[in-house]
Design an enzyme around this catalytic site. Structure first.
Site, PDB file in Angstrom:
ATOM      1  N   GLU A 121       1.003   3.840   1.895  1.00  0.00           N
ATOM      2  CA  GLU A 121       1.524   4.229   3.211  1.00  0.00           C
ATOM      3  C   GLU A 121       2.680   3.322   3.638  1.00  0.00           C
ATOM      4  O   GLU A 121       3.686   3.785   4.176  1.00  0.00           O
ATOM      5  CB  GLU A 121       0.423   4.166   4.277  1.00  0.00           C
ATOM      6  CG  GLU A 121      -0.758   5.090   4.006  1.00  0.00           C
ATOM      7  CD  GLU A 121      -1.895   4.408   3.252  1.00  0.00           C
ATOM      8  OE1 GLU A 121      -1.628   3.562   2.364  1.00  0.00           O
ATOM      9  OE2 GLU A 121      -3.067   4.732   3.533  1.00  0.00           O
TER      10      GLU A 121
ATOM     11  N   HIS B  21       0.859  -1.190   0.000  1.00  0.00           N
ATOM     12  CA  HIS B  21       0.000   0.000   0.000  1.00  0.00           C
ATOM     13  C   HIS B  21       0.893   1.237   0.000  1.00  0.00           C
ATOM     14  O   HIS B  21       2.049   1.177   0.431  1.00  0.00           O
ATOM     15  CB  HIS B  21      -0.896   0.008   1.238  1.00  0.00           C
ATOM     16  CG  HIS B  21      -2.006  -1.002   1.178  1.00  0.00           C
ATOM     17  ND1 HIS B  21      -3.060  -1.006   2.066  1.00  0.00           N
ATOM     18  CD2 HIS B  21      -2.217  -2.047   0.322  1.00  0.00           C
ATOM     19  CE1 HIS B  21      -3.883  -2.005   1.757  1.00  0.00           C
ATOM     20  NE2 HIS B  21      -3.388  -2.654   0.716  1.00  0.00           N
TER      21      HIS B  21
ATOM     22  N   CYS C 222      -5.916   2.043   5.720  1.00  0.00           N
ATOM     23  CA  CYS C 222      -6.606   0.790   6.034  1.00  0.00           C
ATOM     24  C   CYS C 222      -6.083   0.294   7.386  1.00  0.00           C
ATOM     25  O   CYS C 222      -5.116   0.846   7.913  1.00  0.00           O
ATOM     26  CB  CYS C 222      -6.349  -0.232   4.931  1.00  0.00           C
ATOM     27  SG  CYS C 222      -4.689  -0.944   4.996  1.00  0.00           S
TER      28      CYS C 222
HETATM   29 ZN   LIG Z   1      -3.293   0.232   3.610  1.00  0.00          ZN
END
Ligand SMILES: [Zn+2]
Length: 156
Positions: free
Chosen positions: A55, A53, A83
């Protein structure tokens, strides 16, 4: 003013990722003292890595650049609310704050499961969609006991 500039950059990374067909519509920027330390963009499909992801990519790059496993003093700008995995990583990395633009609800509307996973985590284990079972062999606590006694350990 600077907050908006960093957020626009995170969103631009997300947009560019989609337009170049490199991954999901997510981008992130990590900043310390007003200086960009790292950027990340979603690379789940490009790397065949479900943890890639934006991040996480930004956190990994920042830790590598700063040669540390903790990002205290840094802030995360992410194009969409993190998330559960990324939020967990932010806590482990001990970042000072999170700025986000789109929400998990917005992401759910275009097919991303952040909201669903957040709801799963709030359920008792036996009610979650992925089964989870406890197995306790005789050596279960040996690593913890060794950790307690390890004189040279680096706590985190
Ligand atoms: Zn994530």
């Amino acid at each position: 003013m600077k907050h908006e500039m960093f957020m626009r950059m995170a969103v631009d990374l997300a947009l560019e990722n989609v337009l170049t067909n490199k991954g999901g519509p997510f981008g992130a920027v990590i900043v310390r003292n007003g200086r960009i330390i790292s950027i990340g963009r979603n690379q789940v499909t490009a790397k065949n890595d479900p943890s890639a992801h934006a991040e996480i990519e930004a956190i990994r790059a920042a830790c590598k650049y700063l040669n540390t496993y903790q990002l205290t003093g840094c802030e995360l700008y992410t194009s969409s609310e993190p998330c559960p995995m990324c939020l967990g990583a932010v806590y482990w990395a001990k970042l000072n704050g999170i700025y986000y633009a789109a929400t998990s609800k917005d992401a759910a509307k275009i097919g991303f499961e952040d909201e669903y996973i957040y709801k799963q985590f709030n359920l008792p284990i036996e009610h979650r969609s992925i089964p989870m079972f406890r197995i306790v062999p005789e050596n279960t606590y040996a690593p913890f006991n060794a950790w307690i006694k390890q004189p040279y350990k680096q706590g985190y």
